[in-house]
Design a protein around this motif. Structure first.
Motif, PDB file in Angstrom:
ATOM      1  N   GLY A  78       7.329   5.309   8.638  1.00  0.00           N
ATOM      2  CA  GLY A  78       6.786   5.014   7.228  1.00  0.00           C
ATOM      3  C   GLY A  78       6.094   3.831   7.015  1.00  0.00           C
ATOM      4  N   ARG A  79       5.594   3.607   5.939  1.00  0.00           N
ATOM      5  CA  ARG A  79       4.768   2.823   5.540  1.00  0.00           C
ATOM      6  C   ARG A  79       5.534   1.525   5.227  1.00  0.00           C
ATOM      7  NH1 ARG A  79       0.774   6.779   2.067  1.00  0.00           N
ATOM      8  NH2 ARG A  79       0.099   7.724   3.718  1.00  0.00           N
ATOM      9  N   LEU A  90      -5.644  -2.293  18.599  1.00  0.00           N
ATOM     10  CA  LEU A  90      -7.020  -2.308  17.602  1.00  0.00           C
ATOM     11  C   LEU A  90      -7.870  -1.160  18.101  1.00  0.00           C
ATOM     12  CD1 LEU A  90      -8.293  -5.904  17.073  1.00  0.00           C
ATOM     13  CD2 LEU A  90      -6.465  -4.725  15.860  1.00  0.00           C
ATOM     14  N   LEU A  91      -8.180  -0.331  17.250  1.00  0.00           N
ATOM     15  CA  LEU A  91      -9.087   0.839  17.553  1.00  0.00           C
ATOM     16  C   LEU A  91     -10.332   0.459  18.111  1.00  0.00           C
ATOM     17  CD1 LEU A  91      -8.071   3.132  14.628  1.00  0.00           C
ATOM     18  CD2 LEU A  91      -7.048   2.932  16.840  1.00  0.00           C
ATOM     19  N   PHE A 102      -9.100   0.703   7.672  1.00  0.00           N
ATOM     20  CA  PHE A 102      -8.677   1.905   8.376  1.00  0.00           C
ATOM     21  C   PHE A 102      -7.107   2.075   7.835  1.00  0.00           C
ATOM     22  CE2 PHE A 102      -6.406   4.565  11.555  1.00  0.00           C
ATOM     23  CZ  PHE A 102      -7.150   5.679  11.514  1.00  0.00           C
ATOM     24  N   ALA A 103      -6.207   1.109   8.099  1.00  0.00           N
ATOM     25  CA  ALA A 103      -5.012   1.088   7.807  1.00  0.00           C
ATOM     26  C   ALA A 103      -4.764   1.213   6.171  1.00  0.00           C
ATOM     27  CB  ALA A 103      -4.497  -0.185   8.145  1.00  0.00           C
ATOM     28  N   ARG A 105      -7.242   2.541   4.060  1.00  0.00           N
ATOM     29  CA  ARG A 105      -7.321   3.826   3.867  1.00  0.00           C
ATOM     30  C   ARG A 105      -6.295   4.945   3.909  1.00  0.00           C
ATOM     31  NH1 ARG A 105     -11.788   4.344   6.800  1.00  0.00           N
ATOM     32  NH2 ARG A 105     -12.775   2.781   5.392  1.00  0.00           N
ATOM     33  N   GLU A 106      -5.557   4.792   5.110  1.00  0.00           N
ATOM     34  CA  GLU A 106      -4.787   5.680   5.748  1.00  0.00           C
ATOM     35  C   GLU A 106      -3.390   5.508   4.918  1.00  0.00           C
ATOM     36  OE1 GLU A 106      -5.245   8.383   7.441  1.00  0.00           O
ATOM     37  OE2 GLU A 106      -7.346   7.823   7.802  1.00  0.00           O
ATOM     38  N   THR A 107      -3.218   4.519   4.354  1.00  0.00           N
ATOM     39  CA  THR A 107      -1.980   4.173   3.575  1.00  0.00           C
ATOM     40  C   THR A 107      -2.200   4.487   2.034  1.00  0.00           C
ATOM     41  OG1 THR A 107      -2.412   1.766   3.657  1.00  0.00           O
ATOM     42  CG2 THR A 107      -0.620   2.919   5.167  1.00  0.00           C
ATOM     43  N   ARG A 150      -3.827  -6.442   9.877  1.00  0.00           N
ATOM     44  CA  ARG A 150      -3.918  -4.984   9.712  1.00  0.00           C
ATOM     45  C   ARG A 150      -2.231  -4.714   9.307  1.00  0.00           C
ATOM     46  NH1 ARG A 150      -5.330  -1.026  14.666  1.00  0.00           N
ATOM     47  NH2 ARG A 150      -3.429  -1.760  15.176  1.00  0.00           N
ATOM     48  N   TYR A 154      -1.149  -3.589   4.305  1.00  0.00           N
ATOM     49  CA  TYR A 154      -0.649  -2.509   3.267  1.00  0.00           C
ATOM     50  C   TYR A 154       0.661  -2.492   2.814  1.00  0.00           C
ATOM     51  CZ  TYR A 154       1.288  -0.498   7.704  1.00  0.00           C
ATOM     52  OH  TYR A 154       1.959  -0.476   8.971  1.00  0.00           O
TER      53      TYR A 154
END
Ligand code: ATP
Ligand code: MG
Lengths: 261, 280
Positions: A78-79, A90-91, A102-103, A105-107, A150, A154
């Motif tokens: 979970g967040r 790292l991507l 990315f993190a 946006r996805e959260t 990262r 969030y």
């Protein structure tokens, strides 16, 4: 302990299917971690530190026991729990900045704030200059700093770190430890930190859980009472050295016990 | 003064590392030297060919001279035969290969991500993979005649099964912690798949595409050799029928050049797409 621990684990048990017979890896784990507390998990290799951390993260399941975050049971990731892995995660096709974005946006952060927030967090780990670099262009320490930025970006309530500095040289590791200290103090985070390094554990933690071997369990909890903020040279104070020796002895007892079994 | 010479002397000796013999295993070769050696090998081959035909070792009907082959190719290029043959074969490859690749990728995602589909599909793919493609040629003619569809089918049979398994392997190699990271963000399985697993496997997937595109050239030629009325393979069978050895050899060379060219294009495109993998 506080009335409402951030994390409460009771009677947790975990086995892996090894061929036909299951092997018990974690046995009757009980621990509580308070809000804004920094705790370390130390223990001999193979005692189940990573397994325990990944169960707390919700990435692995367990057979028995209960796990409460803020009093409510968790199942699955979970967040509220951010993870910094030992391997670099790292991507590779995204730049440092894009990785943080990315993190966010996805959260589910608002699109218009994302770049702003991501930049602020790269700033926090002192990597603004490398915002547009790809991971392949960053050193190991820089990659872990982006990973920390990262994971923080969030705002998870808990940060789970599995030997995040294990692959770094001593100098870089020292710098990363100070950085982490500073961030932890500013952000009121709860950190669970897995490490092999006793000096690191004593320097960073409020409490250290020493894990036993075969099967993994919590053997002892050692409190570190030195006041914060802790000065850089503190690792070499007598009191600190004694504490380090105590933790090391506790770990050694365990490996010895297993050897003579 | 003395200090200057002191430092200058060891520097000079340092700058000239001992050269390893060219044929030793550890020898390094510059880019230019590499190209030169490669060109020499080609020239040697052509010289040997000239020699064999010039000395009359081989009769022209078995082995025409390089100049004869070039002249023939020139004539075929001038009257448009070559272009239309190349066009036909390229069209067949593009369609067949594209269909196979898309289907293979979809299959690979399915069997790479879900154990159920892996159990249901993979053993079957493994089984079909070991059936020789050539053995399917008569069947495909029976099923679909000798038109383009049959060519697509042969290319598809020859590439799909291998690609699906290789793509799956590419996908499986994505580090487990990448997936773990996505899950800690609360991403759904599908999102993790589309936004983390696939992009992360893409460089390897591209390599697989590049390798399998090479095979596709073999399969299209095979299919055209057996039954067709256009295409590079077809023209080679015509050459055989009328003992036009120069045309057969010329077309084989064209196939080699086309294969090499597509491979290089794929390589360059890959380098462009996956720039991020390189340092600096
Ligand atoms: N997926 C798995 N399947 C079977 N056994 C496993 C699996 N993962 C871990 N184990 C076993 O569980 C035990 C604990 O592993 P874990 O990785 O948690 O140890 P650790 O304390 O993190 O060790 P290290 O300090 O070396 O990282 C080990 O004996 C390991 O062999
Ligand atoms: Mg571990």
């Amino acid at each position: 302990m506080q009335a409402h621990p951030k994390l409460k684990i009771s009677h947790l048990q975990k086995s892996f299917a090894n061929g036909r017979s299951p092997v018990k890896v974690l046995d009757d784990i009980n621990l509580e971690v308070g809000d804004n507390e920094f705790v370390s998990l130390v223990g001999a290799s193979g005692c189940g530190k990573s397994t325990l951390l990944s169960i707390i993260a919700g990435l692995q399941d367990h057979e028995q026991g209960e796990m409460l975050v803020d009093g409510s049971p968790i199942n699955g990731p979970g967040r509220d729990r951010g993870v910094v892995f030992q391997s670099y995660t790292l991507l590779p096709w995204l730049t440092a900045l894009q990785n943080v974005e990315f993190a966010l946006r996805e959260t589910g952060h608002e699109a218009k704030d994302i770049t702003e927030v991501a930049r602020r967090h790269l700033d926090l780990v002192k990597l603004s200059r490398f915002a547009d670099s790809f991971p392949s262009q960053l050193s190991g320490g820089m990659k872990q700093r982006v990973a920390i930025a990262r994971a923080l970006s969030y705002r998870p309530k808990m940060l789970l770190m599995d030997e995040p500095f294990g692959a770094l040289d001593a100098l870089t590791r020292g710098q990363m430890q100070e950085l982490l200290m500073q961030i932890w103090q500013e952000h009121r985070l709860t950190v669970i930190f897995v490490t092999h390094d006793v000096e690191e554990a004593v320097y960073l933690s409020d409490r250290i859980f020493v894990m036993g071997l075969n099967p993994g369990r919590i053997k002892e909890c050692i409190e570190v009472s030195s006041a914060r903020p802790r000065p850089t040279g503190i690792q070499h104070d007598r009191e600190t050295l004694e504490l380090q020796a105590r933790v090391l002895k506790s770990i050694r007892e365990e490996t010895r016990r297993v050897e003579f079994d | 003064m003395t200090l200057q010479t002191d430092t200058a002397v060891p520097k000079q000796t340092m700058q000239r590392p001992r050269r390893k013999p060219l044929l030793s295993m550890a020898a390094e070769i510059s880019g230019a030297a590499y190209l030169l050696i490669a060109i020499c090998a080609f020239l040697l081959f052509i010289a040997g060919w000239f020699l064999a035909t010039g000395l009359g070792v081989a009769k022209p009907i078995f082995l025409p001279s390089p100049l004869g082959v070039i002249a023939k190719l020139g004539k075929l290029a001038a009257d448009g035969t070559l272009a239309s043959d190349v066009g036909n074969s390229v069209y067949r490859i593009m369609v067949g290969f594209l269909i196979a690749s898309i289907m293979a990728l979809a299959t690979a995602i399915l069997i790479g991500a879900y154990r159920f589909w892996e159990a249901a599909i993979e053993p079957f793919l493994d089984f079909v993979r070991y059936m020789p493609v050539v053995a399917f040629v008569p069947l495909t003619i029976l099923w679909s005649g000798t038109g383009d569809i049959q060519k697509f089918l042969i290319i598809w049979i020859g590439t799909y099964f291998q690609q699906a398994l290789m793509f799956k392997d590419n996908i499986k190699r994505v580090p487990a912690d990448f997936i773990g990271f996505g899950r800690t963000l609360g991403m759904s399985d599908l999102r993790v798949l589309m936004r983390i697993v696939l992009p992360s496997a893409m460089p390897q997937i591209w390599d697989t595409l590049r390798i399998s595109l090479g095979w596709a050239w073999t399969w299209v030629t095979l299919a055209e050799l057996v039954a067709a009325n256009s295409g590079l393979g077809y023209r080679i069978t015509v050459a055989q029928r009328y003992l036009q050895t120069d045309m057969a050899i010329g077309y084989i060379l064209v196939l080699g050049v086309l294969g090499l060219a597509t491979d290089q294009i794929m390589r360059l495109l890959g380098r462009h797409f996956f720039k991020y993998e390189r340092k600096s």
